[in-house]
Design a protein around this motif. Structure first.
Motif, mmCIF file in Angstrom:
data_model
loop_
_atom_site.group_PDB
_atom_site.id
_atom_site.type_symbol
_atom_site.label_atom_id
_atom_site.label_comp_id
_atom_site.label_asym_id
_atom_site.label_seq_id
_atom_site.Cartn_x
_atom_site.Cartn_y
_atom_site.Cartn_z
ATOM 1 N N ALA A 54 38.128 50.563 36.532
ATOM 2 C CA ALA A 54 37.973 49.975 37.857
ATOM 3 C C ALA A 54 36.560 50.188 38.387
ATOM 4 C CB ALA A 54 38.994 50.577 38.815
ATOM 5 N N THR A 57 34.073 47.890 36.187
ATOM 6 C CA THR A 57 34.182 46.442 36.371
ATOM 7 C C THR A 57 34.218 46.026 37.834
ATOM 8 O OG1 THR A 57 36.605 46.551 36.276
ATOM 9 C CG2 THR A 57 35.423 46.253 34.193
ATOM 10 N N GLY A 58 34.503 46.969 38.711
ATOM 11 C CA GLY A 58 34.650 46.620 40.116
ATOM 12 C C GLY A 58 35.936 45.885 40.422
ATOM 13 N N ASN A 59 36.882 45.921 39.488
ATOM 14 C CA ASN A 59 38.145 45.194 39.646
ATOM 15 C C ASN A 59 39.287 46.183 39.480
ATOM 16 O OD1 ASN A 59 40.457 43.519 39.291
ATOM 17 N ND2 ASN A 59 39.144 41.833 38.629
ATOM 18 N N THR A 60 40.040 46.385 40.529
ATOM 19 C CA THR A 60 41.145 47.347 40.457
ATOM 20 C C THR A 60 42.287 46.849 39.570
ATOM 21 O OG1 THR A 60 42.052 46.407 42.504
ATOM 22 C CG2 THR A 60 40.632 48.355 42.710
ATOM 23 N N LEU A 61 42.477 45.522 39.494
ATOM 24 C CA LEU A 61 43.528 44.990 38.642
ATOM 25 C C LEU A 61 43.252 45.308 37.172
ATOM 26 C CD1 LEU A 61 46.105 43.375 38.257
ATOM 27 C CD2 LEU A 61 44.718 41.272 38.243
ATOM 28 N N LEU A 62 41.991 45.155 36.763
ATOM 29 C CA LEU A 62 41.639 45.517 35.396
ATOM 30 C C LEU A 62 41.836 47.012 35.163
ATOM 31 C CD1 LEU A 62 38.424 43.375 34.721
ATOM 32 C CD2 LEU A 62 40.769 42.986 33.893
ATOM 33 N N ILE A 121 34.503 52.599 44.878
ATOM 34 C CA ILE A 121 35.510 51.531 44.841
ATOM 35 C C ILE A 121 36.538 51.805 45.930
ATOM 36 C CG2 ILE A 121 35.260 51.083 42.365
ATOM 37 C CD1 ILE A 121 37.897 52.634 41.970
ATOM 38 N N ILE A 124 43.610 50.017 45.976
ATOM 39 C CA ILE A 124 44.322 48.742 46.082
ATOM 40 C C ILE A 124 44.805 48.551 47.519
ATOM 41 C CG2 ILE A 124 46.308 47.427 45.263
ATOM 42 C CD1 ILE A 124 46.106 48.882 42.636
#
Length: 349
Positions: A54, A57-62, A121, A124
């Motif tokens: 996370a 990538t800066g994406n919590t879903l990933l 970050i 969610i």
């Protein structure tokens, strides 16, 4: 007063979430006939890998997907070891120690410390329920609940319904009577391998909730025995979906109570003991119930080469000891079950 109770229940729901993920993983493994004691390592590796991905990538879903994949990888290791005939109890203990020390080593070597890793970050975001989130009490009850919380609670009825399907019944047959299932043409080994991998992914989701979903950071030993508590909750629920949420909720509410008591100057050592004390009481209840005890022994015998059964002693007190002095070695042995009449007199007839 009602608002305070709603806040307490909200805290209990969130604290129950990682325990519930771990309990689901333990229940699935048990229904496949395997005692999975490596849940703790899967929760911890999920929390660690999830926050790293996370943050990168800066994406919590990933990050959540990576956490599930990391837990599934540990499950695949256990599945391969099971196929090779490795003692899963010993392997699980080793995996729990290995993952804990590995996360400490990686934090010290690459993340600049061993205490806390806090990337830039955001956790969610909470899910806003239309209408209910705007109400005073319901809003407090549903606040700070993200989609991972709802996923954990929806997985339980989904698995209960899946157990009623053909594939679910096949898995239950594999766990209850593997030899009979194999005779009926079911792929016992494949079912257990897939179950261990799926259980690992679900336990990894529990770790992702801790790091990515709730706090947005990672601390040393972040799982904090939640994997073990999840195993205890599954045993308390008799590995049945109908009792899984209440069993996990006992420990989640106990954790929420320990946090609340700290506001009233209660010693921290006492409040931190409350969840572990609840787990101890649950294990005692499991041990007192003969059905649960028999189920644990069966799972242990399927997963470990270390026998828990005590050897039976031969009863020798029913036969009186007799002396062999003065007996000719060539004579046939006397029958200990014959009556007390002269035994060798019939040889002269």
């Amino acid at each position: 007063m009602i608002v305070v109770l709603a806040d307490f229940l909200n805290s209990g729901i969130r604290l129950t979430t990682p325990i519930l993920f771990a309990a689901i993983a333990s229940m699935l493994s048990a229904r496949a006939g395997i005692l999975n004691l490596a849940i703790e390592s899967k929760v911890l590796i999920g929390a660690f890998v999830g926050i790293l991905v996370a943050a990168g990538t800066g994406n919590t879903l990933l990050g959540v997907v990576a956490a599930a994949a990391a837990g599934a990888a540990i499950g695949a290791v256990m599945a391969a070891a099971h196929r090779l005939g490795v003692d899963l109890v010993v392997l699980a203990i080793g995996l729990n120690i290995l993952v804990l020390q590995l996360t400490v080593f990686l934090m010290r070597s690459f993340l600049g410390g061993v205490g806390t890793y806090k990337p830039d970050i955001d956790p969610i975001a909470a899910v806003s329920v239309p209408v209910l989130s705007d109400l005073p009490v319901a809003g407090n009850l549903l606040s700070r609940l993200n989609w991972l919380v709802y996923l954990a609670y929806l997985l339980v009825p989904a698995i209960a319904l899946w157990f009623r399907t053909r594939a679910g019944r096949h898995l239950l047959a594999v766990g209850e009577a593997p030899l009979a299932a194999a005779s009926a043409g079911l792929k016992v080994g494949r079912s257990q391998v897939l179950t261990l991998i799926v259980a690992g992914a679900i336990a990894g989701l529990g770790g992702a909730f801790l790091s990515v979903g709730d706090l947005g950071l990672f601390t040393r030993n972040m799982s904090a025995d939640r994997g073990w508590i999840g195993i205890t909750a599954a045993l308390l629920a008799l590995n049945k979906p109908a009792f899984l949420i209440p069993a996990a909720g006992v420990f989640g509410l106990a954790s929420a109570a320990s946090i609340r008591l700290q506001q009233f100057d209660v010693p921290a050592n006492l409040t931190q003991f409350i969840p572990q004390g609840a787990a101890f009481v649950a294990l005692v209840l499991v041990g007192l119930r003969s059905t649960s005890r028999g189920q644990v022994l069966r799972l242990w015998s399927n997963s470990s080469r270390i026998s828990l059964a005590l050897p039976r002693r031969r009863r020798t007190d029913a036969v009186a000891p007799r002396s062999d002095a003065g007996v000719d070695p060539s004579d046939p042995p006397a029958d200990d079950t014959a009556p007390d009449a002269p035994r060798r007199s019939t040889l002269h007839h």
